[in-house]
Design a protein around this motif. Structure first.
Motif, PDB file in Angstrom:
ATOM      1  N   THR A  90     -16.598  18.565  70.038  1.00  0.00           N
ATOM      2  CA  THR A  90     -15.157  18.494  69.770  1.00  0.00           C
ATOM      3  C   THR A  90     -14.482  17.438  70.638  1.00  0.00           C
ATOM      4  OG1 THR A  90     -15.135  20.850  69.203  1.00  0.00           O
ATOM      5  CG2 THR A  90     -13.016  19.817  69.717  1.00  0.00           C
ATOM      6  N   PHE A  91     -14.796  17.474  71.931  1.00  0.00           N
ATOM      7  CA  PHE A  91     -14.142  16.565  72.881  1.00  0.00           C
ATOM      8  C   PHE A  91     -14.453  15.106  72.558  1.00  0.00           C
ATOM      9  CE2 PHE A  91     -14.317  14.096  76.823  1.00  0.00           C
ATOM     10  CZ  PHE A  91     -13.032  14.285  77.314  1.00  0.00           C
ATOM     11  N   PHE A  92     -15.747  14.788  72.414  1.00  0.00           N
ATOM     12  CA  PHE A  92     -16.118  13.405  72.180  1.00  0.00           C
ATOM     13  C   PHE A  92     -15.832  12.968  70.745  1.00  0.00           C
ATOM     14  CE2 PHE A  92     -18.626  14.388  75.982  1.00  0.00           C
ATOM     15  CZ  PHE A  92     -18.210  13.343  76.799  1.00  0.00           C
ATOM     16  N   GLY A  93     -15.717  13.934  69.833  1.00  0.00           N
ATOM     17  CA  GLY A  93     -15.269  13.602  68.483  1.00  0.00           C
ATOM     18  C   GLY A  93     -13.838  13.101  68.506  1.00  0.00           C
ATOM     19  N   ARG A  94     -12.979  13.796  69.268  1.00  0.00           N
ATOM     20  CA  ARG A  94     -11.590  13.352  69.403  1.00  0.00           C
ATOM     21  C   ARG A  94     -11.518  12.011  70.123  1.00  0.00           C
ATOM     22  NH1 ARG A  94      -8.635  18.951  71.508  1.00  0.00           N
ATOM     23  NH2 ARG A  94      -9.051  20.207  69.637  1.00  0.00           N
ATOM     24  N   LEU A  95     -12.361  11.868  71.157  1.00  0.00           N
ATOM     25  CA  LEU A  95     -12.383  10.610  71.902  1.00  0.00           C
ATOM     26  C   LEU A  95     -12.833   9.462  71.001  1.00  0.00           C
ATOM     27  CD1 LEU A  95     -12.119   9.173  74.643  1.00  0.00           C
ATOM     28  CD2 LEU A  95     -14.520   9.738  75.079  1.00  0.00           C
ATOM     29  N   GLY A  96     -13.856   9.721  70.197  1.00  0.00           N
ATOM     30  CA  GLY A  96     -14.344   8.689  69.289  1.00  0.00           C
ATOM     31  C   GLY A  96     -13.303   8.282  68.269  1.00  0.00           C
ATOM     32  N   GLU A  97     -12.544   9.255  67.781  1.00  0.00           N
ATOM     33  CA  GLU A  97     -11.482   8.953  66.813  1.00  0.00           C
ATOM     34  C   GLU A  97     -10.408   8.074  67.447  1.00  0.00           C
ATOM     35  OE1 GLU A  97      -9.810   8.894  63.110  1.00  0.00           O
ATOM     36  OE2 GLU A  97     -11.737   9.762  63.712  1.00  0.00           O
ATOM     37  N   ALA A  98     -10.063   8.398  68.695  1.00  0.00           N
ATOM     38  CA  ALA A  98      -9.062   7.588  69.401  1.00  0.00           C
ATOM     39  C   ALA A  98      -9.566   6.162  69.621  1.00  0.00           C
ATOM     40  CB  ALA A  98      -8.722   8.239  70.741  1.00  0.00           C
ATOM     41  N   VAL A  99     -10.865   6.036  69.921  1.00  0.00           N
ATOM     42  CA  VAL A  99     -11.450   4.704  70.120  1.00  0.00           C
ATOM     43  C   VAL A  99     -11.468   3.921  68.815  1.00  0.00           C
ATOM     44  CG1 VAL A  99     -13.583   3.481  70.667  1.00  0.00           C
ATOM     45  CG2 VAL A  99     -12.827   5.363  72.128  1.00  0.00           C
ATOM     46  N   ARG A 100     -11.842   4.589  67.715  1.00  0.00           N
ATOM     47  CA  ARG A 100     -11.917   3.913  66.416  1.00  0.00           C
ATOM     48  C   ARG A 100     -10.568   3.338  65.998  1.00  0.00           C
ATOM     49  NH1 ARG A 100     -15.789   7.934  65.358  1.00  0.00           N
ATOM     50  NH2 ARG A 100     -14.218   9.396  64.583  1.00  0.00           N
ATOM     51  N   HIS A 101      -9.495   4.010  66.383  1.00  0.00           N
ATOM     52  CA  HIS A 101      -8.165   3.510  66.034  1.00  0.00           C
ATOM     53  C   HIS A 101      -7.837   2.209  66.749  1.00  0.00           C
ATOM     54  CE1 HIS A 101      -6.720   7.767  64.701  1.00  0.00           C
ATOM     55  NE2 HIS A 101      -7.244   7.082  63.707  1.00  0.00           N
ATOM     56  N   ARG A 102      -8.578   1.891  67.811  1.00  0.00           N
ATOM     57  CA  ARG A 102      -8.319   0.669  68.575  1.00  0.00           C
ATOM     58  C   ARG A 102      -9.260  -0.475  68.217  1.00  0.00           C
ATOM     59  NH1 ARG A 102      -6.753   2.312  74.763  1.00  0.00           N
ATOM     60  NH2 ARG A 102      -5.542   4.187  74.306  1.00  0.00           N
ATOM     61  N   LEU A 103     -10.218  -0.228  67.350  1.00  0.00           N
ATOM     62  CA  LEU A 103     -11.251  -1.236  67.087  1.00  0.00           C
ATOM     63  C   LEU A 103     -10.680  -2.528  66.518  1.00  0.00           C
ATOM     64  CD1 LEU A 103     -14.228   0.859  65.662  1.00  0.00           C
ATOM     65  CD2 LEU A 103     -14.001  -0.198  67.923  1.00  0.00           C
ATOM     66  N   ASN A 104      -9.604  -2.427  65.744  1.00  0.00           N
ATOM     67  CA  ASN A 104      -9.040  -3.617  65.120  1.00  0.00           C
ATOM     68  C   ASN A 104      -7.909  -4.250  65.932  1.00  0.00           C
ATOM     69  OD1 ASN A 104     -10.758  -3.498  62.856  1.00  0.00           O
ATOM     70  ND2 ASN A 104      -9.432  -2.003  61.858  1.00  0.00           N
ATOM     71  N   ASP A 105      -7.640  -3.695  67.109  1.00  0.00           N
ATOM     72  CA  ASP A 105      -6.615  -4.298  67.963  1.00  0.00           C
ATOM     73  C   ASP A 105      -7.085  -5.679  68.400  1.00  0.00           C
ATOM     74  OD1 ASP A 105      -5.255  -1.976  67.677  1.00  0.00           O
ATOM     75  OD2 ASP A 105      -5.491  -1.268  69.748  1.00  0.00           O
ATOM     76  N   SER A 106      -6.178  -6.628  68.427  1.00  0.00           N
ATOM     77  CA  SER A 106      -6.551  -7.993  68.803  1.00  0.00           C
ATOM     78  C   SER A 106      -7.133  -8.057  70.204  1.00  0.00           C
ATOM     79  CB  SER A 106      -5.336  -8.914  68.691  1.00  0.00           C
ATOM     80  OG  SER A 106      -4.290  -8.481  69.551  1.00  0.00           O
ATOM     81  N   ALA A 107      -6.615  -7.217  71.115  1.00  0.00           N
ATOM     82  CA  ALA A 107      -7.137  -7.228  72.481  1.00  0.00           C
ATOM     83  C   ALA A 107      -8.612  -6.835  72.499  1.00  0.00           C
ATOM     84  CB  ALA A 107      -6.330  -6.273  73.365  1.00  0.00           C
ATOM     85  N   VAL A 108      -8.988  -5.893  71.638  1.00  0.00           N
ATOM     86  CA  VAL A 108     -10.380  -5.443  71.573  1.00  0.00           C
ATOM     87  C   VAL A 108     -11.262  -6.507  70.917  1.00  0.00           C
ATOM     88  CG1 VAL A 108     -11.951  -3.718  70.593  1.00  0.00           C
ATOM     89  CG2 VAL A 108      -9.749  -3.009  71.554  1.00  0.00           C
ATOM     90  N   THR A 109     -10.826  -6.996  69.748  1.00  0.00           N
ATOM     91  CA  THR A 109     -11.638  -7.986  69.044  1.00  0.00           C
ATOM     92  C   THR A 109     -11.793  -9.271  69.860  1.00  0.00           C
ATOM     93  OG1 THR A 109      -9.663  -8.757  67.847  1.00  0.00           O
ATOM     94  CG2 THR A 109     -11.038  -7.086  66.766  1.00  0.00           C
ATOM     95  N   ASP A 110     -10.747  -9.634  70.587  1.00  0.00           N
ATOM     96  CA  ASP A 110     -10.832 -10.840  71.426  1.00  0.00           C
ATOM     97  C   ASP A 110     -11.856 -10.659  72.545  1.00  0.00           C
ATOM     98  OD1 ASP A 110      -8.929 -12.036  69.881  1.00  0.00           O
ATOM     99  OD2 ASP A 110      -7.283 -11.789  71.298  1.00  0.00           O
ATOM    100  N   GLN A 111     -11.862  -9.473  73.177  1.00  0.00           N
ATOM    101  CA  GLN A 111     -12.819  -9.226  74.256  1.00  0.00           C
ATOM    102  C   GLN A 111     -14.253  -9.166  73.738  1.00  0.00           C
ATOM    103  OE1 GLN A 111     -11.924  -6.299  77.400  1.00  0.00           O
ATOM    104  NE2 GLN A 111      -9.861  -6.170  76.549  1.00  0.00           N
TER     105      GLN A 111
END
Length: 249
Positions: A189-210
């Motif tokens: 449950t915990f890491f499922g929620r964490l993974g969902e939060a991370v997935r929402h950031r995958l397309n952020d320019s800051a992430v893709t640039d890094q």
């Protein structure tokens, strides 16, 4: 591979583009090899395009000469009919023009075949370079992923463990031992929620640039490469045998 050899050496050092004013990060041996392959591949692509351009030029010249021959034949045929079959000077001149154009077309055709004969070897070279480039790029990506994961654990491992422990206590608070959730259930449950939060950031320019910065993959245009040949070692082996057989003739 014959002319292009991939390396299997691994390293923990990755090519990371430094911020302005910062000391440049060490470049891994695999990343250096990738840059070399990219340059070799770009050079081979240019050579192929130049060769294809020469073939096209010879082909168009041959077609133009053939067109001239057809036009000359039509002209002397018409004049021959007009003169009731007499071989006038104009008819003879046009017939000579036809023969000259046909000879020129034949020469252009021979030059076209001669140049085109170099293409299979170049196609094979491109396919082997591209295969090595892609496998090396995969290794660079794996290195970067491994390093990023280790860096995450080093920097945030304790914080994640504390957050999970607090989450587990909160979830099992006021619940009897027999009814309490297991560590496995809680971590899912915990890491499922964490993974969902991370997935929402995958397309952020800051992430893709890094991601692009840490991989530092050289830009590569593979449009001129026969990718079916790249994906098939058997086809490459067959083409290599055909080239060798042709060279032996």
């Amino acid at each position: 591979m014959s002319d292009t050899q991939c390396i299997n050496t691994t390293t923990n050092e990755l090519a990371i583009q430094p911020d302005e004013g910062a000391e440049a990060a060490p470049v891994s041996e695999r990343t250096q090899r990738l840059n070399e392959l990219a340059q070799q591949l770009a050079s081979a692509v240019q050579r192929k395009r130049a060769l294809v351009g020469k073939v096209d030029t010879m082909q168009r010249a041959k077609q133009a000469a053939q067109g001239d021959a057809i036009a000359a034949r039509q002209q002397w045929g018409a004049k021959l009919r007009d003169t009731d079959g007499n071989l006038t000077r104009d008819v003879q001149k046009l017939r000579a023009n036809e023969r000259s154009a046909l000879s020129l077309a034949e020469e252009y055709g021979a030059m076209e075949d001669e140049i085109a004969a170099e293409l299979p070897q170049l196609e094979l070279e491109l396919a082997e370079l591209a295969d090595c480039y892609l496998s090396t790029a995969e290794g660079v990506t794996s290195e970067a992923a491994s390093q990023a994961y280790e860096q995450l654990l080093a920097q945030a491992g304790n914080s994640l463990a504390v957050a999970f422990a607090l989450f587990a206590k909160a979830e099992n608070a006021g619940v009897g031992y027999c009814q309490s959730a297991s560590t496995g259930e809680l971590s899912s449950t915990f890491f499922g929620r964490l993974g969902e939060a991370v997935r929402h950031r995958l397309n952020d320019s800051a992430v893709t640039d890094q991601v692009a910065q840490q991989l530092a993959l050289p830009p590569m245009d593979l449009s001129a490469v026969d990718m079916d040949l790249v994906r098939s070692p058997a086809r490459r082996s067959q083409l290599r045998a055909q080239i060798s057989a042709g060279s032996a003739v």
